[in-house]
Design an enzyme around this catalytic site. Sequence first.
Site, mmCIF file in Angstrom:
data_model
loop_
_atom_site.group_PDB
_atom_site.id
_atom_site.type_symbol
_atom_site.label_atom_id
_atom_site.label_comp_id
_atom_site.label_asym_id
_atom_site.label_seq_id
_atom_site.Cartn_x
_atom_site.Cartn_y
_atom_site.Cartn_z
ATOM 1 N NE ARG A 119 -3.953 -2.176 2.133
ATOM 2 C CZ ARG A 119 -3.791 -3.138 3.016
ATOM 3 N NH1 ARG A 119 -2.825 -3.048 3.916
ATOM 4 N NH2 ARG A 119 -4.576 -4.193 3.000
ATOM 5 C CE LYS A 141 -2.929 12.884 -14.652
ATOM 6 N NZ LYS A 141 -3.560 13.128 -15.956
ATOM 7 C CD GLU A 183 3.512 15.085 -23.794
ATOM 8 O OE1 GLU A 183 2.980 16.067 -23.238
ATOM 9 O OE2 GLU A 183 2.903 14.035 -24.058
ATOM 10 C CD GLU A 235 -6.521 15.111 -15.441
ATOM 11 O OE1 GLU A 235 -5.477 14.491 -15.196
ATOM 12 O OE2 GLU A 235 -7.160 15.007 -16.492
ATOM 13 N NE ARG A 239 -1.754 16.061 -13.202
ATOM 14 C CZ ARG A 239 -1.023 15.347 -12.381
ATOM 15 N NH1 ARG A 239 -1.192 15.459 -11.092
ATOM 16 N NH2 ARG A 239 -0.111 14.514 -12.849
ATOM 17 C CG HIS A 246 -2.143 13.833 -24.003
ATOM 18 N ND1 HIS A 246 -1.570 15.025 -24.384
ATOM 19 C CD2 HIS A 246 -1.148 13.124 -23.394
ATOM 20 C CE1 HIS A 246 -0.296 15.039 -24.001
ATOM 21 N NE2 HIS A 246 -0.013 13.903 -23.397
ATOM 22 C CG HIS A 250 -4.494 8.610 -24.872
ATOM 23 N ND1 HIS A 250 -5.030 8.934 -23.647
ATOM 24 C CD2 HIS A 250 -3.146 8.742 -24.742
ATOM 25 C CE1 HIS A 250 -4.054 9.270 -22.806
ATOM 26 N NE2 HIS A 250 -2.898 9.167 -23.463
ATOM 27 C CG HIS A 263 2.640 9.515 -25.363
ATOM 28 N ND1 HIS A 263 1.277 9.333 -25.272
ATOM 29 C CD2 HIS A 263 2.930 10.631 -24.617
ATOM 30 C CE1 HIS A 263 0.757 10.282 -24.500
ATOM 31 N NE2 HIS A 263 1.735 11.069 -24.087
#
Lengths: 363, 363
Positions: A119, A141, A183, A235, A239, A246, A250, A263
Amino acid sequence: MLCVNVELKERRYPIHIGANLLKDTTVYPLKKGDKVMIVSNPTVAEYYLPELTETLQAIGCQISKVLLPDGEKYKTLDSLNLIFTALLEENHGRDTTIIALGGGVIGDVAGYAAASYQRGIPFIQIPTTLLAQVDSSVGGKTAVNHALGKNMIGAFYQPVAVIIDSMTLNTLPKREINAGLAEVIKYGAIADADFFQWLEQHIDELVALNQSTLQTCISRCCQIKAEVVARDEKEKGERAHLNLGHTFGHAIETHLGYGNWLHGEAVAVGMMMAAVLSEKLGKLSKQEAARLEKLLARANLPTLSPDSMQAQDYLPHMLRDKKVLGGKLRLVLLETLGRAYVASDIDNQAVLEAIRTCSQPDQ
Amino acid sequence: MLCVNVELKERRYPIHIGANLLKDTTVYPLKKGDKVMIVSNPTVAEYYLPELTETLQAIGCQISKVLLPDGEKYKTLDSLNLIFTALLEENHGRDTTIIALGGGVIGDVAGYAAASYQRGIPFIQIPTTLLAQVDSSVGGKTAVNHALGKNMIGAFYQPVAVIIDSMTLNTLPKREINAGLAEVIKYGAIADADFFQWLEQHIDELVALNQSTLQTCISRCCQIKAEVVARDEKEKGERAHLNLGHTFGHAIETHLGYGNWLHGEAVAVGMMMAAVLSEKLGKLSKQEAARLEKLLARANLPTLSPDSMQAQDYLPHMLRDKKVLGGKLRLVLLETLGRAYVASDIDNQAVLEAIRTCSQPDQ
């Protein structure tokens, strides 16, 4: 050496940027006797694992390592499980630090492993690609892919430090440098008109890997991202701007199968689609869209949809996007170069037209 | 109906406890048009899914469901992935709420899925076993098992509400009621001498499923756990007390293979081992250890190590415990009945002796 601090409520962590930081014992938040698990892939490990190991030995760490197969298609629960197995086989507890040495895939999988093992255990990012240095290593992220969608499984989890050695870019394939620049250009487009202009002046030096220009550029990108993340870690709002291009991108990656286009290449095309849609909606000017297209082209990035993809192939993928709310598309678009906004209630027909405008002429 | 509030810094959520809450539309934090994904298993679904579905339909929810195979041995990354696939196949976004309908396994897997899907979506717990009602549904620990260790992969993730319908215990096998009572007894032992005494007076009513006694008991356990969790959400200190008997118990479960002994049965034996060790270290009195043994026996719980396990089989498993720091065992022990503490630097030999004391006479 440059340093950017990411300011979050409960945690604050530094991003160190400079040449030869892999060898610099002072930037690692580790001490004698600490246990570490280095996560890397065979390609990066061959170049940089010996150097990193030597530095950690000099600090006095107990070092374990696990190598994951190389590439986006291995960004899966199975790879994640390889890390857990390695940790358990060597009886690692909650006091072990995971070190991610590699690009975005390694950072995302290792970060998610750190978030999930018992955890949550500490985690250091050492991104070795331009994309990871300016984007995925900052902001917490972490994720793995699912066969039905990219980055669908993950956690928000912050590292204790990010260490960016700009010398690692010397061994990176040119195509990946360019993908990283997508980016970089994104930050200018969504948040900083001056930086966009600076990029128009310095893009050739960046493509040529001028170290000092690279460091300035990486530092500015990390700063922009760190500010956005500090204001909106989970987010809920701003954000989302970081996702310019994207949602389209994606769709390209998922449709072609992960790893066929990089990417950053998919994001470059996606940014052009977002720019064209912004223009159609009366926001961005034609001149600004043309400036974006030109800058992307100078970074050797694609600006048109892949040959094998039709406009209608995009929507089913885009509707699985994490920003979708109540079944409606939400897209990041541009007010102007340097300012983004989130648009909801967009007509699917307008989206299709923007995609067609950015498709090969014979479609 | 009873209500216990869990007070956490950023979030506060209610635990509702009463008869027939499955049918009570007022306790669900959901409104018309909300999307939900119910996660359950075939056994529980047969009893309670129609009832829950009817209630959610009355609220006006859009309902999806996924059933996982039944049992601790399916508490795996593979089961987790079944939930992700179901969510993605039906295009669920960040606004979908996962509802866990079942025992601890369903709650832990569904909770971890909620923590991880798109990096976090809302989550409601409807625990249907006594163990889950008094323990695993409160406190936000979610996890799946790894072949090399129990609960090794997971997250701290809080539900938006917990709904405990005590009538669901009427269909629970007796053996599982007893296993749940092990955790109930634990709360008295670690935190509340009065409650321990109350249990000595009421254990027969609990075993006989007296509804009102059960509700009082469940509510008291949730309250104790909620207070501990509110003071120490991420288990930096006091929360570890909730693991009394668990380090020994996990060794039993892992050694026998998950699902052969019930968790509560293993914990019952583990608590006796911890009590005997506490006594050997001069803390707990002989009388107190005997009271614990008697109460466990009255709840039809085992107090001796499984036949097939030798004392030396325990240590390798125990050294993988999440509380291990720097390779040293840390165990929760008892000062007295009603007060626990964490002991480090325990002599492995003393641990082995305590295990032998709680083993079948012919070993």
